[in-house]
Design a protein around this motif. Sequence first.
Motif, PDB file in Angstrom:
ATOM      1  N   VAL A 129       0.842  -1.196   0.000  1.00  0.00           N
ATOM      2  CA  VAL A 129       0.000   0.000   0.000  1.00  0.00           C
ATOM      3  C   VAL A 129       0.880   1.250   0.000  1.00  0.00           C
ATOM      4  N   ILE A 130       0.584   2.163  -0.928  1.00  0.00           N
ATOM      5  CA  ILE A 130       1.280   3.439  -0.952  1.00  0.00           C
ATOM      6  C   ILE A 130       0.687   4.333   0.139  1.00  0.00           C
ATOM      7  N   LEU A 131       1.522   4.767   1.082  1.00  0.00           N
ATOM      8  CA  LEU A 131       1.085   5.660   2.152  1.00  0.00           C
ATOM      9  C   LEU A 131       1.415   7.114   1.838  1.00  0.00           C
ATOM     10  N   ARG A 132       2.404   7.337   0.987  1.00  0.00           N
ATOM     11  CA  ARG A 132       2.762   8.688   0.550  1.00  0.00           C
ATOM     12  C   ARG A 132       3.271   8.596  -0.885  1.00  0.00           C
ATOM     13  N   PRO A 133       2.646   9.279  -1.840  1.00  0.00           N
ATOM     14  CA  PRO A 133       3.132   9.221  -3.222  1.00  0.00           C
ATOM     15  C   PRO A 133       4.419  10.007  -3.376  1.00  0.00           C
ATOM     16  N   GLY A 134       5.213   9.631  -4.345  1.00  0.00           N
ATOM     17  CA  GLY A 134       6.479  10.305  -4.600  1.00  0.00           C
ATOM     18  C   GLY A 134       6.975  10.016  -5.998  1.00  0.00           C
ATOM     19  N   TYR A 135       8.261  10.172  -6.199  1.00  0.00           N
ATOM     20  CA  TYR A 135       8.857  10.006  -7.525  1.00  0.00           C
ATOM     21  C   TYR A 135       8.659   8.583  -8.060  1.00  0.00           C
ATOM     22  N   ILE A 136       8.759   7.588  -7.168  1.00  0.00           N
ATOM     23  CA  ILE A 136       8.485   6.200  -7.560  1.00  0.00           C
ATOM     24  C   ILE A 136       6.970   6.037  -7.598  1.00  0.00           C
ATOM     25  N   THR A 137       6.410   5.943  -8.784  1.00  0.00           N
ATOM     26  CA  THR A 137       4.959   6.012  -8.952  1.00  0.00           C
ATOM     27  C   THR A 137       4.289   4.648  -8.774  1.00  0.00           C
ATOM     28  N   GLN A 138       2.967   4.693  -8.696  1.00  0.00           N
ATOM     29  CA  GLN A 138       2.185   3.466  -8.568  1.00  0.00           C
ATOM     30  C   GLN A 138       2.432   2.530  -9.749  1.00  0.00           C
ATOM     31  N   GLN A 139       2.531   3.094 -10.959  1.00  0.00           N
ATOM     32  CA  GLN A 139       2.781   2.254 -12.132  1.00  0.00           C
ATOM     33  C   GLN A 139       4.152   1.598 -12.079  1.00  0.00           C
ATOM     34  N   MET A 140       5.149   2.367 -11.603  1.00  0.00           N
ATOM     35  CA  MET A 140       6.505   1.815 -11.503  1.00  0.00           C
ATOM     36  C   MET A 140       6.549   0.667 -10.508  1.00  0.00           C
ATOM     37  N   LEU A 141       5.867   0.835  -9.382  1.00  0.00           N
ATOM     38  CA  LEU A 141       5.836  -0.214  -8.370  1.00  0.00           C
ATOM     39  C   LEU A 141       5.093  -1.451  -8.867  1.00  0.00           C
ATOM     40  N   SER A 142       3.944  -1.235  -9.491  1.00  0.00           N
ATOM     41  CA  SER A 142       3.134  -2.372  -9.954  1.00  0.00           C
ATOM     42  C   SER A 142       3.817  -3.134 -11.080  1.00  0.00           C
ATOM     43  N   SER A 143       4.681  -2.471 -11.836  1.00  0.00           N
ATOM     44  CA  SER A 143       5.415  -3.164 -12.903  1.00  0.00           C
ATOM     45  C   SER A 143       6.397  -4.182 -12.335  1.00  0.00           C
ATOM     46  N   VAL A 144       6.714  -4.044 -11.053  1.00  0.00           N
ATOM     47  CA  VAL A 144       7.671  -4.955 -10.417  1.00  0.00           C
ATOM     48  C   VAL A 144       6.966  -6.038  -9.608  1.00  0.00           C
ATOM     49  N   VAL A 145       5.899  -5.677  -8.877  1.00  0.00           N
ATOM     50  CA  VAL A 145       5.273  -6.644  -7.957  1.00  0.00           C
ATOM     51  C   VAL A 145       3.792  -6.870  -8.213  1.00  0.00           C
ATOM     52  N   GLY A 146       3.250  -6.291  -9.270  1.00  0.00           N
ATOM     53  CA  GLY A 146       1.829  -6.483  -9.546  1.00  0.00           C
ATOM     54  C   GLY A 146       0.964  -5.480  -8.800  1.00  0.00           C
ATOM     55  N   GLU A 147      -0.130  -5.942  -8.210  1.00  0.00           N
ATOM     56  CA  GLU A 147      -1.123  -5.047  -7.611  1.00  0.00           C
ATOM     57  C   GLU A 147      -0.533  -4.190  -6.492  1.00  0.00           C
ATOM     58  N   ILE A 148      -0.830  -2.904  -6.541  1.00  0.00           N
ATOM     59  CA  ILE A 148      -0.427  -1.942  -5.510  1.00  0.00           C
ATOM     60  C   ILE A 148      -1.646  -1.099  -5.140  1.00  0.00           C
ATOM     61  N   ASP A 149      -1.959  -1.037  -3.848  1.00  0.00           N
ATOM     62  CA  ASP A 149      -3.078  -0.215  -3.389  1.00  0.00           C
ATOM     63  C   ASP A 149      -2.596   1.184  -3.012  1.00  0.00           C
ATOM     64  N   MET A 150      -3.543   2.130  -2.928  1.00  0.00           N
ATOM     65  CA  MET A 150      -3.258   3.498  -2.496  1.00  0.00           C
ATOM     66  C   MET A 150      -4.048   3.760  -1.226  1.00  0.00           C
ATOM     67  N   ASP A 151      -3.402   4.267  -0.187  1.00  0.00           N
ATOM     68  CA  ASP A 151      -4.083   4.570   1.067  1.00  0.00           C
ATOM     69  C   ASP A 151      -5.200   5.579   0.825  1.00  0.00           C
ATOM     70  N   VAL A 152      -6.370   5.333   1.390  1.00  0.00           N
ATOM     71  CA  VAL A 152      -7.554   6.143   1.098  1.00  0.00           C
ATOM     72  C   VAL A 152      -7.456   7.558   1.649  1.00  0.00           C
ATOM     73  N   THR A 153      -6.565   7.800   2.614  1.00  0.00           N
ATOM     74  CA  THR A 153      -6.496   9.127   3.238  1.00  0.00           C
ATOM     75  C   THR A 153      -5.622  10.109   2.463  1.00  0.00           C
ATOM     76  N   ILE A 154      -4.933   9.658   1.413  1.00  0.00           N
ATOM     77  CA  ILE A 154      -3.945  10.509   0.750  1.00  0.00           C
ATOM     78  C   ILE A 154      -4.578  11.734   0.113  1.00  0.00           C
ATOM     79  N   TYR A 155      -5.704  11.560  -0.582  1.00  0.00           N
ATOM     80  CA  TYR A 155      -6.299  12.678  -1.304  1.00  0.00           C
ATOM     81  C   TYR A 155      -7.644  13.127  -0.754  1.00  0.00           C
ATOM     82  N   ASP A 156      -8.250  12.313   0.114  1.00  0.00           N
ATOM     83  CA  ASP A 156      -9.577  12.640   0.629  1.00  0.00           C
ATOM     84  C   ASP A 156      -9.443  13.266   2.004  1.00  0.00           C
TER      85      ASP A 156
END
Length: 288
Positions: A129-156
Amino acid sequence: MIVHIADMAHLDRIVCEIPEKAQKLADAFWPGPLTMIFRKAAGVPYQTTGGLDTVAVRMPSHPLANLFIQKAGGYVAAPSANLSGKPSPTLARYVVQDMDGRIDMIIDADGAEIGLESTIVDVTCDVPVILRPGYITQQMLSSVVGEIDMDVTIYDSDCAHPPKAPGMKYRHYAPKGELVIVEGEPQEVVRYINEQTALHESDGKRTGIIGTQEMMTQYHASSVKDAGSRGDPKTIARCLYTFLREFDDEDIAYIYAESFGGICEDQGFGQAVMNRLLKAAGHRVIHV
């Protein structure tokens, strides 16, 4: 606090297990701007982890940081070099502003290359689960390990769930002046911002604007900052915190920023830029 390491050999002393997906992410992105959350080893004090049984670990890519960590024994637990709530320093002079008299030394290794804090990923669960977004993006992470979730509190900002990473829900990275994000059609954004800055200036208040290269010539304020092209989130990220600090230096009371929303549509690095801007503004967004 994040525990910084200089070599993978030191990780076993800090964490009680290294999940397979975490190893793959380390192979792909360490050293680099990625922080991972592990189950902590017994030897890691709770003062470091804020009382939690998990620990944050990163391996910096800067050669001087790496050398410092090696000379310090292989791992260093440390917070960021700014006062809580203030914009992160990207230049040594801003570390001086916040920390002068509080620390013994500053190692000046020029400005930050990326300009934003590292991506934080919790690898203690089956789906990271991504707790803080940064330079290493969700797509970059998922390309290595598959499914990656985003913490619901980041933008809401209205989400009832408590944030898992410090500073990720409430006003953070904030300048002294009042910051508002304006989004809408470009010409409407320019019109609204110029109207507001004119009102404040007529009242004797200094105003600042963070805009994109494409709109620079149309803005009027005490201080107008060119964040670069809308198609280049890396440039915007590199200068964002510096702009916020400069506004403090210039005694700017009111700041207006374009939303940069268009650069976030691909869920890439633009996500991180917009996340930091929203935190700095306390989620004050005007739609025009």
